[in-house]
Design an enzyme around this catalytic site. Structure first.
Site, PDB file in Angstrom:
ATOM      1  N   SER A 145      30.471  33.344  61.472  1.00  0.00           N
ATOM      2  CA  SER A 145      30.680  32.511  62.735  1.00  0.00           C
ATOM      3  C   SER A 145      31.816  31.850  63.267  1.00  0.00           C
ATOM      4  O   SER A 145      32.737  31.931  62.591  1.00  0.00           O
ATOM      5  CB  SER A 145      29.462  31.163  62.449  1.00  0.00           C
ATOM      6  N   TYR A 158      28.379  23.894  56.481  1.00  0.00           N
ATOM      7  CA  TYR A 158      28.224  25.137  57.297  1.00  0.00           C
ATOM      8  C   TYR A 158      29.481  25.973  57.424  1.00  0.00           C
ATOM      9  O   TYR A 158      29.526  27.014  57.223  1.00  0.00           O
ATOM     10  CB  TYR A 158      27.361  24.825  58.392  1.00  0.00           C
TER      11      TYR A 158
END
Length: 257
Positions: A145, A158
């Site tokens: 990501s 995350y």
């Protein structure tokens, strides 16, 4: 002159295939003639997607899988090999993103993110590698990501998991690339429309994500699927190591921050 081989007839295992990027990737691969193993926990969703793909002339099989369980991942890989004789592509897509500040101490959410986002990638990779090594070919896609490159408030854990995926991808490529003729591509998307945001339990961050969704255009799962197809169709002399994909609006915001 190098002949670029068609991906038609190749066999792919896609994790997190019940929605979002995973489902979009499965559809796109099937259109290109790839046999797709759909791995996720929600069997009803997988069965619906199998019906859709086969109804359009593609080939797909539902493989109910918990990526946090190595035995479950191996069972999915073994089922594909038993039926089709090989695994050519792994798309490590399963992931979770419940936003919260660290001082909220949502420890159970942290643990679940690590289990799915990191251990899930390791488990699925371990499940397919013996077959790819035996056939001396394969392509592994790991879904990192933008958050693996840049830290955002509310995403500390995350971001840590996605940075781990990016690091693992680099190391994996170094260790198995030339030695076993297995390509490794790390996809690093920005904001993609998906069900990830529905799992946010922190009310403040959920409101923020709703407001963001109303103010910018997200990428679609199909955009990431097209990115995967680009790397998969690259000539064998190429290993597309990383692909950083942002919505146009987010690209401006990131560059200016």
């Amino acid at each position: 002159m190098e002949i670029i081989m068609s991906i038609k007839g190749k066999v792919a295992l896609v994790t997190g295939a019940s929605s979002g990027i995973g489902a979009a990737t499965a559809r796109k691969l099937a259109i290109e003639g790839v046999i797709v193993g759909l791995a996720a926990r929600r069997k009803d969703r997988l069965d619906t997607l199998v019906t859709e793909i086969t109804g359009a002339g593609g080939k797909a099989v539902a493989l109910p899988t918990d990526v946090t369980d190595l035995t479950s991942c191996r069972a999915a890989a073994d089922a594909l090999i038993a039926r089709f004789g090989r695994i050519d592509v792994l798309v490590n897509n399963a992931g979770l993103m419940p936003l919260s500040d660290v001082d909220s101490l949502k420890v159970d959410e942290w643990r679940r993110m690590v289990d799915v986002n990191v251990s899930g990638v390791l488990n699925a990779t371990a499940a397919v590698l013996p077959q790819m090594i035996a056939q001396h070919s394969g392509h592994i896609f790991n879904m990192s990501s933008i958050a693996g490159r840049k830290v955002f408030t509310g995403l500390a854990v995350y971001c840590a998991t996605k940075a781990a995926v990016a690091a693992f991808s680099d190391g994996l490529r170094m260790e198995i690339g030339q030695k076993h003729n297995i390509r490794v591509t790390c996809i690093q998307p920005g904001a993609v429309k998906s069900e990830l945001y529905e799992k946010i339990t922190d009310a403040t961050y959920r409101r923020q994500m709703d407001d963001l969704a109303a103010s910018m255009t997200y990428l679609e799962g199909e955009d990431i699927a097209d990115t995967i197809l680009f790397a998969l169709n690259a000539p064998s002399r190429m290993d597309v190591a990383e692909l950083f994909v942002l919505p146009t609006e987010q690209g401006w915001r990131v560059s200016e921050s």
